[in-house]
Design an enzyme around this catalytic site. Sequence first.
Site, PDB file in Angstrom:
ATOM      1  N   HIS A  93      17.567 -40.599 -15.296  1.00 20.47           N
ATOM      2  CA  HIS A  93      16.980 -39.830 -16.395  1.00 20.47           C
ATOM      3  C   HIS A  93      17.486 -38.397 -16.359  1.00 20.47           C
ATOM      4  CE1 HIS A  93      14.308 -39.062 -12.969  1.00 20.47           C
ATOM      5  NE2 HIS A  93      14.053 -37.881 -13.531  1.00 20.47           N
ATOM      6  N   ARG A  95      12.762 -43.955  -9.295  1.00 19.53           N
ATOM      7  CA  ARG A  95      12.833 -43.436 -10.653  1.00 19.53           C
ATOM      8  C   ARG A  95      14.077 -43.952 -11.336  1.00 19.53           C
ATOM      9  NH1 ARG A  95      10.923 -39.398 -13.377  1.00 19.53           N
ATOM     10  NH2 ARG A  95      10.790 -41.160 -14.772  1.00 19.53           N
TER      11      ARG A  95
END
Length: 232
Positions: A155, A152
């Site tokens: 974020h 990922r």
Amino acid sequence: MTFFFPTQSLSAFPPRLSPGYKSTPKRSPTKPLILMKHTLSELTGPVYGQDAVQPGDEDLTRQHAGEPLGERIIVHGRVLDEDGRPVRNALVEIWQANACGRYIHVVDQHPAPLDPNFTGAGRCKTDENGHYKFVTVKPGAYPWGNHPNAWRPAHIHFSMFGHSFVSRLVTQMYFPGDPLLPFDPIFNSVTEEAARNRMVSAFDLESTVPEWALAYRFDIVLRGRNQTPMES
């Protein structure tokens, strides 16, 4: 002022069934959705407990005895409606991984260190101009097992909740220039490039505090043609 729901803005949402994001088949609806008109209950409620927001909740670097490890950053912006007007007194909550890319959660067991001085969650209310501000550390990337060598991008999760919201709105903020963005199925489940870019924050030199913290600006539009994509 817009008094009807702009259905064309639904294109900013990612499809509920995104084959690249492997958990979506388990939770995507199999029948057409029914669009419900707003009534008085949606326009005047629900409400949330404002007393639960305490001074200092917006500074994730001061919630423990020591300072967390990592790059200190300022994340700020405005919450706006479809006509560009500020959304006042909205509850904004964030949660994120630490600088090493690990959450304090029993499910997260990948071999990255936990930080005893970083819980990774904060909250604040927007002011009269719809502005919010957090102090935190830049989160790290982490593996998530969706596909081979899946990581990922860095974020921060955002949640908005206000007096006239039908439900809590959740989105993710990404960082400009992240090399993992082109490979992330969650980010790319938003099919429109312009809509995807609205989830990417902008480096804000003017709001950077010299010798202390870099700043990123992330404005959130709740609906309309320029709305920020929200998680279904």
